[in-house]
Design an enzyme around this catalytic site. Structure first.
Site, mmCIF file in Angstrom:
data_model
loop_
_atom_site.group_PDB
_atom_site.id
_atom_site.type_symbol
_atom_site.label_atom_id
_atom_site.label_comp_id
_atom_site.label_asym_id
_atom_site.label_seq_id
_atom_site.Cartn_x
_atom_site.Cartn_y
_atom_site.Cartn_z
ATOM 1 N N ARG A 179 0.897 -1.146 -0.017
ATOM 2 C CA ARG A 179 -0.078 -0.011 -0.041
ATOM 3 C C ARG A 179 0.988 1.175 0.102
ATOM 4 N NH1 ARG A 179 -5.682 -1.147 1.956
ATOM 5 N NH2 ARG A 179 -5.480 -3.571 1.880
ATOM 6 N N SER A 226 -23.156 -14.255 9.854
ATOM 7 C CA SER A 226 -22.520 -13.148 9.272
ATOM 8 C C SER A 226 -22.580 -13.123 7.712
ATOM 9 C CB SER A 226 -21.344 -13.042 9.907
ATOM 10 O OG SER A 226 -20.381 -11.851 9.232
ATOM 11 N N SER A 233 -19.350 -1.713 0.378
ATOM 12 C CA SER A 233 -18.900 -0.542 -0.359
ATOM 13 C C SER A 233 -17.934 -0.801 -1.374
ATOM 14 C CB SER A 233 -17.872 0.095 0.955
ATOM 15 O OG SER A 233 -17.073 -0.658 1.196
ATOM 16 N N HIS A 262 -22.170 2.892 4.854
ATOM 17 C CA HIS A 262 -22.038 3.833 3.481
ATOM 18 C C HIS A 262 -23.519 4.281 3.326
ATOM 19 C CE1 HIS A 262 -17.842 2.637 2.899
ATOM 20 N NE2 HIS A 262 -18.068 1.630 3.627
ATOM 21 N N THR A 298 -21.489 5.751 10.792
ATOM 22 C CA THR A 298 -20.221 6.362 11.042
ATOM 23 C C THR A 298 -20.614 7.874 10.829
ATOM 24 O OG1 THR A 298 -18.105 6.663 10.076
ATOM 25 C CG2 THR A 298 -19.627 6.270 8.762
ATOM 26 N N LYS A 313 -18.102 9.429 7.091
ATOM 27 C CA LYS A 313 -18.110 9.471 5.501
ATOM 28 C C LYS A 313 -19.335 10.440 5.167
ATOM 29 C CE LYS A 313 -16.745 4.661 5.752
ATOM 30 N NZ LYS A 313 -15.505 4.613 5.603
ATOM 31 N N THR A 345 -11.536 3.968 26.467
ATOM 32 C CA THR A 345 -10.766 4.878 25.520
ATOM 33 C C THR A 345 -11.214 6.333 25.654
ATOM 34 O OG1 THR A 345 -10.437 4.973 23.140
ATOM 35 C CG2 THR A 345 -12.697 4.534 23.617
ATOM 36 N N THR A 346 -10.537 7.297 25.315
ATOM 37 C CA THR A 346 -11.019 8.604 25.609
ATOM 38 C C THR A 346 -12.228 9.020 24.540
ATOM 39 O OG1 THR A 346 -8.530 9.324 25.884
ATOM 40 C CG2 THR A 346 -9.980 10.872 25.101
ATOM 41 N N THR A 351 -8.561 -6.024 0.566
ATOM 42 C CA THR A 351 -9.991 -5.285 0.650
ATOM 43 C C THR A 351 -10.681 -5.932 -0.121
ATOM 44 O OG1 THR A 351 -8.561 -3.414 1.068
ATOM 45 C CG2 THR A 351 -10.785 -2.901 0.424
HETATM 46 N N1 PLP Z 1 -18.367 -0.769 8.124
HETATM 47 C C1 PLP Z 1 -18.130 -0.861 6.835
HETATM 48 C C2 PLP Z 1 -18.891 -1.348 6.010
HETATM 49 C C3 PLP Z 1 -16.981 0.060 6.341
HETATM 50 O O1 PLP Z 1 -16.864 0.135 4.830
HETATM 51 C C4 PLP Z 1 -16.157 1.035 7.290
HETATM 52 C C5 PLP Z 1 -15.042 1.839 6.752
HETATM 53 O O2 PLP Z 1 -15.008 1.992 5.530
HETATM 54 C C6 PLP Z 1 -16.557 0.801 8.638
HETATM 55 C C7 PLP Z 1 -17.520 -0.014 9.012
HETATM 56 C C8 PLP Z 1 -15.627 1.698 9.504
HETATM 57 O O3 PLP Z 1 -16.265 2.955 9.684
HETATM 58 P P1 PLP Z 1 -15.221 3.773 10.219
HETATM 59 O O4 PLP Z 1 -14.352 4.444 8.796
HETATM 60 O O5 PLP Z 1 -16.043 5.153 10.673
HETATM 61 O O6 PLP Z 1 -13.990 3.483 11.043
#
Ligand code: PLP
Length: 403
Positions: free
Chosen positions: A21, A136, A187, A215, A243, A246, A275-276, A361
């Site tokens: 990468r 899953s 994604s 997403h 999230t 994004k 965690t903070t 990925t």
């Molecule tokens: N879930 C999915 C499907 C994602 O594609 C991603 C990140 O690309 C995440 C969770 C993680 O989200 P974050 O980028 O907020 O850590």
């Protein structure tokens, strides 16, 4: 052991496979997005970004910026602690209320990223529910996979988006507590799950439903509540995760669900407790972004218009791209070295930044460019991208013919 020797060997292997990468270093400039400055060995180059997950350009929205700046000036930078020890800010609670309202749920719980929210919530549910089995989707994101792995609960994979396979596997699990984990928008292929069928199958087996809308939040539904809002299914899903990093243009992650579910995760998840907390300025600007996208349709409309235009132009030019119902346009390359090469040429010769997407990925042999048009891409940006891709495709055809 010579550790550095070992590390170098592993890295060489990645390089040979074309999977090493390389990060592209950019500087985003307010008011100019998707144009950014690219820092490379030769200096600085102006480029157009075509692979940002700031899908709607909210990271540069004046109200979102103003909210972040004003809150930092008023409250300082960091939260100063975990939620449990001095870091629990009033703005965290307001943001959690905003998120619960977004998805029509009783409560929400904030995390430092979407990754952490999936990891922490799934690992806690799987570990703490006696005898739990997590079913899953086989294409789920790494954060869900890691959360499930960490839980040590039994895991059953079901075929991607195949609710009939899910039904069979739920039946086979028998009388144990079952959790069905899946995403709305996947994604990398940009496909959207058959949510109604999945929810109905899960309900028939009494399973808890865990939906990742990372997403989709901000992007789908009249208020940006995601595909579950768009399809009128949010109230039938036990836990919706998302999230702030994004479409909302900030950072952070969250889950929403019943009081009992969120309080359970709050009380047992180490990834939440130790965690903070998010800085108050992040919480405030995320709140501004979410509340803006609850009423404004203009960003979503403009984004869809750009997606449709780019797809039409790619079709005219004969550039193959994967069909789906989402905002993500994958262009299949199918080879890691070629994928990086195409991306490098686009950047160097055309000032176009599209990150190559390689293994792990995506599976080997499915390497691709993943294009995410945003509301701020102009017709001229789209034309330039299509001209560049057409030229590269012509060169590839010529190279094949000569070979
Ligand atoms: N879930 C999915 C499907 C994602 O594609 C991603 C990140 O690309 C995440 C969770 C993680 O989200 P974050 O980028 O907020 O850590």
């Amino acid at each position: 052991m010579d550790f550095d020797d070992f590390f170098s060997g592993q890295l060489d292997q990645l390089r040979q496979e074309g999977n090493y990468r390389v990060f592209t270093e950019v500087e985003r400039k307010c008011g100019q997005f998707p144009q950014v400055r690219h820092f490379n060995d030769d200096g600085v180059q102006d480029v157009t970004v075509w692979c940002s997950n700031d899908y709607l350009g909210m990271g540069h929205h004046p109200d979102v910026i103003d909210s972040m700046v004003r809150t930092a000036q008023a409250c300082g930078t960091g939260a100063g602690g975990t939620r449990n020890i001095s870091g629990n800010n009033h703005l965290h609670r307001l943001l959690e209320q905003e998120l619960a309202d977004l998805h029509g749920k009783e409560q929400a719980l904030l995390f430092t990223s979407g990754y952490v929210s999936n990891w922490a919530a799934l690992s806690t549910l799987g570990a703490r529910i006696p005898g739990a089995v997590i079913l899953s989707d086989e294409m789920n994101h790494a954060s869900m996979i890691e959360g499930i792995r960490h839980s040590r609960a039994d895991k059953v994979l079901w075929k991607h988006n195949d609710w009939r396979d899910l039904d069979r596997k739920l039946k086979a699990v028998g009388d144990r507590p079952k959790i069905v984990a899946f995403e709305s928008v996947y994604s990398m292929d940009g496909d959207i799950c058959p949510m109604r069928e999945i929810v109905e199958v899960a309900e028939a087996h009494g399973a808890l439903t865990y939906l990742d809308e990372v997403h989709a939040v901000g992007m789908y539904g009249l208020r940006g509540g995601g595909v579950s809002e768009e399809r009128g299914l949010a109230d039938r899903i036990s836990l919706i995760e998302g999230t702030l990093g994004k479409a909302y243009g900030v950072m952070g992650g969250y889950i929403t669900g019943s009081h009992a579910l969120c309080d359970f995760i709050r009380s047992y998840a180490s990834g939440f407790i130790f965690t903070t907390a998010l800085p108050p300025a992040i919480a405030a600007s995320a709140m501004t972004s979410i509340s803006h996208l609850k009423t404004s349709q203009s960003e979503r409309m403009a984004q869809r218009d750009r997606v449709a235009r780019l797809r039409a132009r790619l079709d005219e030019a004969g550039i193959p791209h994967m069909r789906n119902d989402s905002h993500i346009i994958p262009v299949h390359i199918g080879d890691p070295v070629k994928c990086r090469m195409v991306s490098d040429i686009l950047l160097r010769d055309w000032g176009i930044y599209v990150q190559p997407i390689n293994y792990p990925t995506v599976p080997k042999g499915t390497e691709r460019l993943r294009i995410t048009p945003g509301p701020l891409h102009s017709d001229a940006d789209i034309d330039r991208l299509v001209v560049a891709l057409t030229s590269l495709w012509a060169q590839c055809a010529l190279a094949k013919a000569v070979a």
